[in-house]
Design an enzyme around this catalytic site. Structure first.
Site, PDB file in Angstrom:
ATOM      1  N   TYR A 276     -16.752  18.115 -14.352  1.00  0.00           N
ATOM      2  CA  TYR A 276     -17.007  16.685 -14.197  1.00  0.00           C
ATOM      3  C   TYR A 276     -17.949  16.425 -13.018  1.00  0.00           C
ATOM      4  CZ  TYR A 276     -16.503  11.744 -13.563  1.00  0.00           C
ATOM      5  OH  TYR A 276     -16.793  10.412 -13.408  1.00  0.00           O
TER       6      TYR A 276
ATOM      7  N   LYS B  14      -9.052   7.510 -18.841  1.00  0.00           N
ATOM      8  CA  LYS B  14      -9.436   8.079 -20.129  1.00  0.00           C
ATOM      9  C   LYS B  14      -8.258   8.026 -21.115  1.00  0.00           C
ATOM     10  CE  LYS B  14     -13.139   8.890 -17.688  1.00  0.00           C
ATOM     11  NZ  LYS B  14     -13.418  10.163 -17.034  1.00  0.00           N
TER      12      LYS B  14
ATOM     13  N   ARG C 222       0.829  -1.207   0.000  1.00  0.00           N
ATOM     14  CA  ARG C 222       0.000   0.000   0.000  1.00  0.00           C
ATOM     15  C   ARG C 222       0.863   1.257   0.000  1.00  0.00           C
ATOM     16  NH1 ARG C 222      -1.956   1.887   4.488  1.00  0.00           N
ATOM     17  NH2 ARG C 222      -2.123  -0.165   5.455  1.00  0.00           N
TER      18      ARG C 222
ATOM     19  N   ASP D   7      -7.733  19.959 -13.469  1.00  0.00           N
ATOM     20  CA  ASP D   7      -8.073  18.618 -13.958  1.00  0.00           C
ATOM     21  C   ASP D   7      -7.728  18.607 -15.444  1.00  0.00           C
ATOM     22  OD1 ASP D   7      -9.293  16.347 -15.028  1.00  0.00           O
ATOM     23  OD2 ASP D   7     -10.873  16.347 -13.503  1.00  0.00           O
TER      24      ASP D   7
END
Ligand SMILES: *Cc1c(COP(=O)(O)O)cnc(C)c1O
Length: 377
Positions: free
Chosen positions: A104, A200, A52, A175
Site C-alpha cells: 500500500y 474498505k 479522546r 496488514d
C-alpha cells in the site's frame, strides 16, 4: 482473549452487542460525548472520563473486530492512523523489514518519511527467499507483511515469515485489509499485530474513513492505545457505529464479491485486450498454490494489465457505465482505476495496470459492462 466458539458468520452478527436483558436495545447506542461525569477517584483510579480516551461505540466495534481476528481491537481515525501507531512500536533507529515488491503506497510513503528522519531503517527483502529474510531480520525490530498485496495481489507465506521473525526477536505485523479476517486470521499464524483500513471491506459501503489494530499481546495493546490517546487520531462515534453496522454483513458481502471476482477473473483472462490478469484464484497465478493453502477466500480485488498500455487502461475506466471510475476499494459497488495515475504509486506497478474492486452486484451485469467497454477500446 479466548477463541470465540461461533463461526465467523455468526460472530459478525452477534459480537459487540449489549447484554440481552429485558428492554435492552439490540444495538449498542451511539454515544456522542466529549466528556463523562467523573467517578469516585478513590474507588476507580483509572477513571476514563474523556472522549479522546474512550467511547462506548468504539468499544462495540472493537469487540466485534477483535472477536473476528482473535485478539483485542483498537479503532483509529483511519487506516493510516493505525499504521502510524503500529510503526511507533519500532524503537528509534530500529530496523524494519519490508517486502521489496509494492505494498500500500501510503504505508510505504510513511515508512520512507520515518526513514528520512532517521526514525527507522528500512530493509527491503524478497519474502519468497527464506535465507534473505533471515539475514534481513538479524537485529531487526519488525517485519511488515501485506498479503495478498495491494495492488499486485502477491501472496506470501505468513506463518513461515512470522516464525522467522519470532526466532529473530522481531515483531510481525500483517496488514489484513485486502483479505479481511474472513480470508485469513494472521494472529493464529504467529503475527503479533494486525492492521486494517476499516474504510474498505470491514465497513464496506464507501461512506467513512477508519482504521484498526488487533493484537493478543497486552503490552502491545497498551502501547498502541497510549499512542492513539496522545497522538489523538481517534474515531468519530458516528463513523464507529456505521462501521459496526457494515461489519454485520461482511461475510455476506465477501461471499458474493469473492465469487463475482473469481468468475470475472476467469472471463477477463480470455480477452485479447488484456495481457495479464492477477487474481489468486487463477490456477496460473504465481500465488495460487500458497493462496489455496493459506486463504479461506481468494479475495475481491482483481488487477489487469491492458495490452494497449496506460492509454487503453484510462479508456477502459472512462468507458464503463456500471463500474465506477474511482480510487479506494472494498465497497458494495464495483470500482476500478489505473493505479499509476497516482504519482505516489510504486514504479514497480505497471503503467497499464487497472485494479478492479469487485462489488456485490449481479455478475452478469458486471461482465456485460466490462465486455462492452473492452469491445470499444
Ligand atoms: C486503504 C489502505 C490503507 C490505508 O487506510 P486509510 O483508511 O485510507 O487510511 C492501508 N493499507 C491498505 C492495504 C489499504 O488498502
Amino acid at each position: 482473549m479466548e477463541p470465540h466458539p461461533f463461526r465467523p458468520e455468526t460472530v459478525a452478527v452477534t459480537a459487540g452487542r449489549p447484554e440481552a436483558v429485558p428492554n435492552a436495545p439490540l444495538n449498542p447506542p451511539l454515544v456522542l460525548t466529549s466528556t463523562y461525569v467523573a467517578r469516585d477517584h478513590a474507588a476507580e483510579p483509572d477513571d476514563a472520563g474523556y472522549g479522546r480516551w474512550v467511547n462506548p461505540t468504539w468499544l462495540a466495534f472493537e469487540e466485534a473486530l477483535g472477536a473476528l481476528e482473535g485478539g483485542d481491537g483498537l479503532l483509529f481515525a483511519s487506516g493510516m492512523a493505525a499504521v502510524a501507531a503500529t510503526l511507533s512500536l519500532v524503537p528509534p533507529g530500529g530496523a524494519l523489514v519490508v517486502p521489496e515488491g509494492p505494498f500500500y503506497n501510503g504505508t510505504a510513503a510513511l515508512m520512507a518519511q520515518f526513514e528520512g528522519r532517521d526514525a527507522l531503517t528500512l530493509r527491503p527483502v524478497d519474502p519468497a527467499k527464506p535465507d534473505a529474510v533471515r539475514d534481513a531480520l538479524d537485529g531487526a525490530a519488525m517485519l511488515w507483511i501485506e498479503s495478498p498485496s495491494n495492488p499486485l495481489l502477491e501472496v506470501v507465506d505468513v506463518a513461515a515469515l512470522a516464525a522467522l521473525a519470532r526466532s529473530a526477536g522481531a515483531l510481525t505485523v500483517v496488514d489484513n485489509t485486502v483479505p479481511t479476517p474472513l480470508g485469513q486470521r494472521p494472529l493464529t499464524r504467529g503475527a503479533d499485530v494486525v492492521v486494517h483500513s476499516v474504510t474498505k471491506y470491514l465497513s464496506g459501503h464507501s461512506d467513512l474513513v477508519l482504521g484498526a489494530t488487533v493484537t493478543r499481546d497486552e503490552a502491545l495493546y497498551e502501547r498502541l492505545h497510549g499512542h492513539r490517546t496522545l497522538h489523538g487520531a481517534v474515531a468519530g462515534p458516528f463513523e464507529a457505529m456505521l462501521a459496526l453496522r457494515g461489519l454485520r454483513t461482511l461475510p455476506l458481502r465477501m461471499e458474493r464479491a469473492c465469487s463475482n471476482a473469481a468468475d470475472l477473473a476467469r472471463r477477463l483472462a480470455t480477452r485479447p485486450e488484456i495481457s495479464r490478469v492477477r487474481h489468486p484464484s487463477l490456477p496460473d497465478d504465481p500465488g495460487h498454490e500458497l493462496a489455496t493453502a493459506q486463504l479461506d477466500l481468494y479475495g475481491a480485488l482483481i488487477s489487469i494489465e491492458l495490452a494497449g498500455g496506460p492509454d487503453a487502461a484510462e479508456r477502459l475506466c472512462a468507458t464503463t457505465q456500471l463500474w465506477v471510475h474511482a480510487t479506494s476499494l472494498g465497497g458494495v459497488e464495483s470500482t476500478m482505476e489505473r493505479r499509476r495515475r497516482h504519482p505516489g504509486e510504486s514504479v514497480a506497478v505497471p503503467e497499464g495496470l487497472v485494479r478492479l474492486s469487485v462489488g456485490v452486484e449481479h455478475v452478469e451485469d458486471l461482465w456485460a459492462d466490462l465486455e462492452h467497454a473492452l469491445d470499444h477500446l
